[in-house]
Scaffold this motif. Sequence first.
Motif, PDB file in Angstrom:
ATOM      1  N   VAL A  26       0.852  -1.184   0.000  1.00  0.00           N
ATOM      2  CA  VAL A  26       0.000   0.000   0.000  1.00  0.00           C
ATOM      3  C   VAL A  26       0.889   1.235   0.000  1.00  0.00           C
ATOM      4  O   VAL A  26       1.652   1.455   0.936  1.00  0.00           O
ATOM      5  CB  VAL A  26      -0.934   0.031   1.237  1.00  0.00           C
ATOM      6  N   GLU A  28       0.771   4.699   0.671  1.00  0.00           N
ATOM      7  CA  GLU A  28      -0.205   5.576   1.315  1.00  0.00           C
ATOM      8  C   GLU A  28      -0.217   6.983   0.740  1.00  0.00           C
ATOM      9  O   GLU A  28      -1.263   7.631   0.693  1.00  0.00           O
ATOM     10  CB  GLU A  28       0.050   5.613   2.825  1.00  0.00           C
ATOM     11  N   ARG A  32      -3.726   9.929  -1.261  1.00  0.00           N
ATOM     12  CA  ARG A  32      -4.141  11.227  -0.751  1.00  0.00           C
ATOM     13  C   ARG A  32      -4.280  12.279  -1.846  1.00  0.00           C
ATOM     14  O   ARG A  32      -3.445  12.387  -2.740  1.00  0.00           O
ATOM     15  CB  ARG A  32      -3.140  11.718   0.299  1.00  0.00           C
ATOM     16  N   ASP A 171      -7.399   3.993   0.153  1.00  0.00           N
ATOM     17  CA  ASP A 171      -7.174   2.893   1.091  1.00  0.00           C
ATOM     18  C   ASP A 171      -8.432   2.597   1.910  1.00  0.00           C
ATOM     19  O   ASP A 171      -8.737   1.434   2.208  1.00  0.00           O
ATOM     20  CB  ASP A 171      -5.975   3.180   2.001  1.00  0.00           C
ATOM     21  N   THR A 281      -2.288   3.686  -5.310  1.00  0.00           N
ATOM     22  CA  THR A 281      -2.261   3.298  -3.897  1.00  0.00           C
ATOM     23  C   THR A 281      -1.955   1.819  -3.739  1.00  0.00           C
ATOM     24  O   THR A 281      -1.259   1.408  -2.810  1.00  0.00           O
ATOM     25  CB  THR A 281      -3.620   3.614  -3.245  1.00  0.00           C
TER      26      THR A 281
END
Length: 536
Positions: A26, A28, A32, A171, A281
């Motif tokens: 993942v 992260e 976003r 996520d 992601t």
Amino acid sequence: RPEAVLLRARSSRFSRGGSMSPSEKVVETGARSVAHKPLPPPATLDGITQILFYQYVEPVWSARRQKQALAEFHRLAAEHDVTGRGRIALEGVNCTLTAPPWGARRFCQGLRDFDPGLFNDTDFKLTDGVDPSTKFKALTLKSTLELVAYGLGGERAPLLKQNTAKHVEADEYHKMLGENDTVVIDVRNHYETTIGRIEPPKGGAEFLDPMMRNSREFPKWLNAPETKAKLKGKKVMMYCTGGIRCERATALLSQMERAEDELETQGIFHVRGGIDRYLKTFPEGGYWKGRNYLFDLRGEQKAEEKDEKEVESETKSVCCVCKYPYALYKGKHVCGDKECKVPVLVCDRCRARADGELKSALRCPLCETGVSLRDLPLPDLVAQKRKLALDGNRERTSRSGGSADDRSGKKPRREMEPSRWVHVARLPLAVTARDVRLALAGIERGKGAPASVSKHAGGDAVEWIADKNTGFFYGSCYVEFPSLEDARTCVARCAEAPPRVGKKSARVNFAPARAKDASRAGHAGDRPPVPIAPGA
């Protein structure tokens, strides 16, 4: 640039079917949005950078402001070597662009500087290290009615500011796909879904494919009783390529849910940044299977760290001629059905025949199976907006402990029988027919306003109402629309946002008496009548 990478196992709360998935990488930072944040520096200076973004504007731009935005786009693009294509409408912008890595950042920052209140809220999706051969040769910006062709442009569009749907980061969206009592809708066209889609885990969300040829069919599918039955009482998730189609799609469902008592969900959600951000992601794919169809020169996108053989094995699409597994749209082949014409897959071995004797015989999967949404009825969006406007007025009145008329001293707007003729009151004495038509179409008069608007948006004939005794004009007129539906749309929009003519807010309602009695006709002409003497 180092990425914030986290390796973790999906727990049982991700997949309530009880099965455990292997560790999933993942990224992260990829999940976003960059809205209201500094733009990230380039991950690499090799190749070019792809820029994907959209931004809706509500209330819509004036024609003058749209023209200013278009000029600024061209100026910034020329300054920073930005090429690509985009759509600029009164309701906003939607662009797919290419540029040098730093040029891409400076272009995006330039838009933020041009209109901070608008473009600071934009989620610019930047992909570095893209093959230079996919760079657009020039910049093409089209002025359009809608950013996405749902057939809901202008006054028919559901209001985004009243949309109850929630953006969910990639996520978190991934976790929700493992929950039961949930449905996930792919709001893309079926030819896109054919080569790749999200496949939720066993025991998780139910996947729904509207099986539509174009976005105009989505409101029809959503309005179907069997669709509403599947959504009722469920969490409703949606996704598309970059997020823009979900903005209108979720707003439409939100409006329908608030207007129809029998349609009630447990919430509406869409992934911020669409499939593009989901795959960034989850570079190993997550719940994505196959390839993501793209409308730029790349043609497609896959999970970056998934083996090509695995991608091929999970892609279920086939050549429309030989039925051999195939997933690349090239050659611009389309369905031979004259009412369809969507892209079809043709493999290299069949391309010559598809360009020749088989051209008119090519058929897409929907035509082969007889699936069609073309004749389904549309939801009555105008009636829904009128109902919600009335309900909102009643709710505000109830909370205040009195009637709206008591507080404002104004007469309530009477519920009149719908007709093609509407009555417009509280006009300034110095007014033209063009001013009235622009106002009814939701466009401010002034420099930059168009010379005319369509009859469907602003009406056709304008008749000025003069005093029978004196012949003087006191600020009212009748306007005729081509159809009852056009008149309904105008009255509903004006009830929500009264049109301004000069410094005044006009009042608009149906005029059934004028529609039934031609003797009530007013004075035709570009301007109100000016009698030579009282009574003339």
